[in-house]
Design a protein around this motif. Structure first.
Motif, PDB file in Angstrom:
ATOM      1  N   VAL A  36       4.212  29.986 -20.211  1.00 37.17           N
ATOM      2  CA  VAL A  36       3.621  28.687 -19.709  1.00 37.17           C
ATOM      3  C   VAL A  36       2.294  28.394 -20.479  1.00 37.17           C
ATOM      4  N   GLY A  37       2.197  27.513 -20.934  1.00 41.72           N
ATOM      5  CA  GLY A  37       0.846  26.997 -21.513  1.00 41.72           C
ATOM      6  C   GLY A  37       0.144  26.072 -20.284  1.00 41.72           C
ATOM      7  N   THR A  38      -0.990  25.487 -20.705  1.00 40.12           N
ATOM      8  CA  THR A  38      -1.899  24.783 -20.114  1.00 40.12           C
ATOM      9  C   THR A  38      -1.075  23.534 -19.490  1.00 40.12           C
ATOM     10  N   TRP A  39      -0.350  22.810 -20.313  1.00 42.34           N
ATOM     11  CA  TRP A  39       0.133  21.408 -20.128  1.00 42.34           C
ATOM     12  C   TRP A  39       1.765  21.512 -20.457  1.00 42.34           C
ATOM     13  N   HIS A  40       2.179  22.662 -21.130  1.00 44.67           N
ATOM     14  CA  HIS A  40       3.589  22.640 -21.553  1.00 44.67           C
ATOM     15  C   HIS A  40       4.312  24.080 -21.192  1.00 44.67           C
ATOM     16  N   ALA A 226       1.361  36.700 -11.900  1.00 42.49           N
ATOM     17  CA  ALA A 226       0.801  35.676 -12.898  1.00 42.49           C
ATOM     18  C   ALA A 226      -0.382  35.195 -12.182  1.00 42.49           C
ATOM     19  N   THR A 227      -1.269  34.673 -13.183  1.00 44.99           N
ATOM     20  CA  THR A 227      -2.555  34.006 -12.518  1.00 44.99           C
ATOM     21  C   THR A 227      -3.017  32.509 -13.413  1.00 44.99           C
ATOM     22  N   GLY A 228      -2.981  31.785 -12.461  1.00 42.60           N
ATOM     23  CA  GLY A 228      -3.463  30.613 -13.088  1.00 42.60           C
ATOM     24  C   GLY A 228      -4.961  30.387 -12.838  1.00 42.60           C
ATOM     25  N   GLU A 229      -5.539  28.811 -12.984  1.00 46.03           N
ATOM     26  CA  GLU A 229      -6.952  28.818 -12.955  1.00 46.03           C
ATOM     27  C   GLU A 229      -7.393  29.011 -11.493  1.00 46.03           C
ATOM     28  N   GLN A 257       1.441  23.946  -6.393  1.00 45.72           N
ATOM     29  CA  GLN A 257       1.427  25.113  -7.089  1.00 45.72           C
ATOM     30  C   GLN A 257       1.692  26.357  -6.343  1.00 45.72           C
ATOM     31  N   LEU A 258       1.462  26.262  -4.908  1.00 49.59           N
ATOM     32  CA  LEU A 258       1.655  27.399  -4.188  1.00 49.59           C
ATOM     33  C   LEU A 258       3.061  27.332  -3.830  1.00 49.59           C
ATOM     34  N   PHE A 273      -2.403  24.967 -13.751  1.00 48.59           N
ATOM     35  CA  PHE A 273      -2.142  24.509 -12.270  1.00 48.59           C
ATOM     36  C   PHE A 273      -0.489  24.512 -12.384  1.00 48.59           C
ATOM     37  N   HIS A 274       0.354  25.103 -12.833  1.00 45.38           N
ATOM     38  CA  HIS A 274       1.892  25.222 -12.739  1.00 45.38           C
ATOM     39  C   HIS A 274       2.112  26.667 -13.202  1.00 45.38           C
TER      40      HIS A 274
END
Length: 854
Positions: A36-40, A226-229, A257-258, A273-274
């Motif tokens: 997973v990338g930031t927007w892709h 896994a961690t996001g922002e 996202q939760l 955010f995903h």
């Protein structure tokens, strides 16, 4: 950011009571890894190819060709570990973030502006930017010494799990995200300003920024994190996913996202955010922010259409995915979202979310030239299409012979387009048919109906009182519907089947291939193919009957429960209750080369032939048109095509075998060489003149009366090499396939809609149709080539192999070693090693979870 597990490398085993045991992989969208990338987002198919979706402003979703074992997405770039252990990166390359080091690696992790990877010796290498945005030193690429089992790259910092289980972090530590706790861990995930890891006991520990509760993990036992922002997610030992932290974006927008999906997962990865997770059935599920389509994972389906040698399906997000044979662009689905699809012989039509119709594929009769307007149903025939407008009227387009596009007035509820005629169910319950009236197939009975099924030579319907009636050809009794009441019906090629109101099945018509040997039990849906019938039981299981020959194993039903099924000529596809698509039958016979020593080999569409050391010919694979029935005698060359084969005997005469239409008029003179194409053949005589025979639909067999040294055949074009090294081409030129380049060449090769040639300096030039990169020849010096419709393989000057183009069934992933000959086929390729043995690759056999559809 992305997380990489020691468990994935076999270093740590999941708990024995875990519910995440892998299920049967799900159809053409079965994956082995997700990043997973930031927007892709990106995923690795079980076949090794990488696909990405979402934002692509920097090329971070433009995946390279080749096969991969691991993939990771960052902010503006992506990286993957190839199956040979090297790393490839794509997307933005500021600060060298997409310039990986040389060597071999086991995993890679992509951060915002840097990346890190674990070498095969366990050490960590990082590259890219090593400073903050203002230029101040940050240290995120200064990996410590020692050996590691897992690594992850965050924003301005990185973390890894050492071989002793402790965690080391380096780089930015403003929020204490690089201060790991004591203890041993099996995995770690680095994000924006907080970090989480799974302890060896299964609990999760998080550290760093916690302004939204992202570092407050729940109790319980986990196998991945896994961690996001502003959020984190973990996979519990029972396979379920739990997320915690903020459920909103920077502007307060609710992003879900939760809200992790239900089901069983084996691993998970997250970014800003995903999040995306790999399910136990090898499909990918994503959730959270979808502003750029980053959560539209290719895994679930809502409708499906089965063509002659290909399949198209509408995914859960409304986009269309197609796979299989792409001879006429029938796999080139348009962008946009759709809600219904219909497949013809070589073209498709789908109804979009805005109710307009889009068509693609073969269009020689206008069958793919959809009119404007809004529609509520569409049916694609062989060379024409019909659709019901939003007001209930019918419009047809394409081949207008026999009046098949002259739809009657009135309003309709359902429609079926066959090869040369159509039938529709009117709003008042009556049936109207139009087009070719051979044996009365376009003359329906009177009365009111509630269901209809249309096939090539006859149709069937269920009246409002439940009785069944059929009309049209009755050569095998296929229109003699038995008494009783029914709720579903299917008209096949020479038989019919229907589900009675008590849920049992009755069949009538031809008994050849066991077509009418309906099984016992209760069923809820039925489809009839040419050589078989399939039905879904009330329990969701599929049962098929009819032909079971080696070339048509469409009755070898996969395990699982299904919601719907569709039948092609020689294969089936169904949507399972888990929304995955499964197609059958599999087929590995095309690349099962026989033992022994060979001196030449040629691969056709579904069969191959080779010349043994004693000069006799052996063929293997498909033999439906006797293309594998090699004659006796001795030969000096052999050429296998789509459904025929030609060989030049040691006395310089020709022998051809296979479909009669393509081998009739084989010349009887003496020749130097012979080459076979899809539907025509050419040979250079001992007098250097060229002779061609077979189909001449585009003038491809109109050989010029000149001396030639070599000849190459495409689908409907021919190219030949003059003694001075110049190339001359003729025949179909719709895609520039006869626009040969200038220069001097020493060898030439054609297939389908493109041609390649080796120049006198050994470099390769290709021209013609380039929908899969098949004309993007690699650099370097080559000594031989073999090309097919969407990919090519060549022998380099050092005798190793290189392949390029479409990597369906891993056919552009040749084995290592040295070779002296190579040839390529529809789904597989074969090479003759310098040792004299034969090696084949591609569909041989399929990787786990991959099914062929043709």
């Amino acid at each position: 950011m992305a997380t990489f597990l020691a468990r994935a490398l076999g270093l740590v085993q999941a708990s024995t009571d875990s519910a995440t045991t892998a299920e049967e992989p799900a159809g053409p969208f079965a994956f082995s890894d997700v990043g997973v990338g930031t927007w892709h987002s990106c995923g690795v198919y079980v076949s090794g190819e990488v696909t990405c979706w979402g934002f692509n402003g920097y090329g971070q979703a433009d995946t390279p060709v080749g096969t991969f074992a691991d993939v990771s997405g960052g902010q503006w770039h992506s990286c993957g570990v190839r199956t040979d252990g090297t790393i490839a990166c794509w997307g933005n390359n500021d600060d060298g973030r997409s310039d990986p080091p040389s060597g071999t690696f086991t995993s890679v992790a992509v951060g915002s502006r840097h990346s890190c990877a674990i070498r095969t010796d366990g050490t960590v290498a990082c590259w890219g930017r090593n400073a903050y945005s203002d230029g101040a030193y940050s240290g995120q690429t200064d990996a410590p010494g020692g050996t590691f089992t897992a690594v992850d790259a965050g924003i301005w910092y990185s973390c890894g799990v050492r071989t002793d289980g402790t965690i080391a972090c380096w780089g930015n530590n403003n929020d204490k995200q690089s201060d790991p706790p004591d203890g041993t861990f099996s995995s770690v995930s680095a994000a924006w300003a907080h970090t989480c890891g799974v302890r060896t006991g299964g609990t999760i520990a998080c550290w760093g920024k916690n302004d939204h509760g992202q570092s407050d993990p729940p109790d319980g036992s986990f196998i991945d994190v896994a961690t996001g922002e502003r959020h984190s997610c973990g996979v519990r030992t029972d396979g379920t996913v739990t997320c915690w932290g903020s459920d909103t974006g920077h502007d307060g927008t609710h992003l879900d996202q939760l809200n992790a999906p239900e089901g069983s997962f084996t691993s998970i990865t997250a970014n800003a955010f995903h999040s995306c997770g790999l399910r136990t059935d090898c499909t990918i599920a994503c959730w959270g922010n979808n502003h750029d389509g980053q959560t539209r994972a290719p895994s679930e389906f809502i409708d499906i259409g089965v063509g002659d040698s290909y399949t198209c399906a509408i995914m859960a997000d409304g986009t269309v995915q197609c796979w299989g044979l792409n001879r006429d662009g029938q796999l080139n689905a348009p962008a946009g979202t759709f809600k219904a699809i219909s497949t013809g012989q070589d073209h498709n039509c789908a109804i979009g979310a805005d109710d307009t119709v889009s068509c693609w594929g073969r269009n020689h009769r206008g069958q793919a030239s959809a009119p404007g307007g809004r529609f509520k149903a569409v049916s694609a025939g062989n060379w024409h299409t019909c659709a019901i407008t939003s007001s209930g009227g019918v419009r047809c387009w394409g081949d207008d012979r026999d009046g098949r596009t002259n739809a009657p007035a009135g309003t309709f509820e359902a429609i079926g387009a066959a090869s040369r005629y159509n039938c529709g169910l009117r709003s008042n319950g009556r049936i109207s048919c139009w087009g070719d009236d051979y044996e009365g197939r376009a003359i329906p009975p009177s009365g009111n109906f509630k269901a209809i099924s249309v096939s090539g030579f006859h149709s069937c319907g269920i009246r409002t009182d439940g009785t069944a009636v059929c009309w049209g050809s009755d050569s095998f009794g296929e229109t003699n519907a038995p008494r009783g009441t029914y709720k579903a019906i299917g008209a096949g090629s020479s038989h019919s089947c229907a589900i009675r109101t008590d849920d049992t099945i009755s069949c009538w018509g031809s008994q050849h291939w066991g077509l009418t040997d309906a099984p016992s039990g209760t069923f809820k849906a039925i489809v009839t193919g040419t050589y078989y019938t399939c039905a879904i039981g009330l329990d969701g299981a599929v049962n098929c009957w009819g032909s079971g020959s080696p070339s048509m194993r469409a009755t070898d039903v996969p395990v699982g429960t299904f919601e719907s099924i569709d039948a092609g000529r020689l294969h089936n596809c169904g949507i399972r209750t888990d929304d995955a698509v499964i197609c059958w039958p599999p087929d590995s016979s095309r690349s099962d080369a026989p033992g022994g020593e060979f001196k030449a080999v040629s691969a056709g569409q579904s069969h191959s032939c080779g010349i043994r050391a004693d000069d006799t010919v052996a063929c293997w694979g498909a033999n439906d048109e006797l293309q594998s029935n090699a004659p006796g005698g001795t030969f000096k060359s052999v050429s296998a095509a789509r459904i025929h084969t030609c060989g030049m005997r040691t006395d310089d005469t020709l022998s051809c075998w296979g479909l009669d239409f393509y081998i009739d008029n084989t010349p009887s003179s003496t020749f130097k060489t012979v080459v076979t194409g899809d539907n025509h053949s050419c040979a250079i005589g001992t007098d250097d003149n060229l002779t061609c025979w077979g189909s001449n639909s585009e003038g491809q067999s109109n050989a010029y009366p000149n001396a030639f040294t070599a000849v190459a055949l495409g689908r409907e074009h021919t190219c030949a090499l003059r003694p001075n090294g110049r190339i001359r081409c003729w025949g179909d030129n719709k895609h520039g396939q006869t626009d040969s380049p200038e220069g001097a060449f020493k060898a030439i090769f054609s297939n389908d809609l493109h041609t390649c040639a080796i120049s006198t300096d050994g470099t390769v030039s290709c021209w013609g149709y380039n929908f899969s990169g098949q004309t993007d020849a690699p650099d370097g010096e080559f000594k031989d080539l073999a090309i097919y419709d969407s990919y090519n393989c060549g022998i380099r000057a050092d005798d190793t192999l290189a392949c390029w183009g479409f990597n369906y069934s891993r056919r552009i992933t040749p084995p290592p070693g040295t070779f002296k000959a190579v040839d390529v086929g529809y789904r597989h390729a074969c090479g003759l090693r310098t040792s004299g043995t034969v090696a084949c690759w591609g569909a041989t056999p399929p990787p786990a979870g991959v099914t062929w559809t043709g």
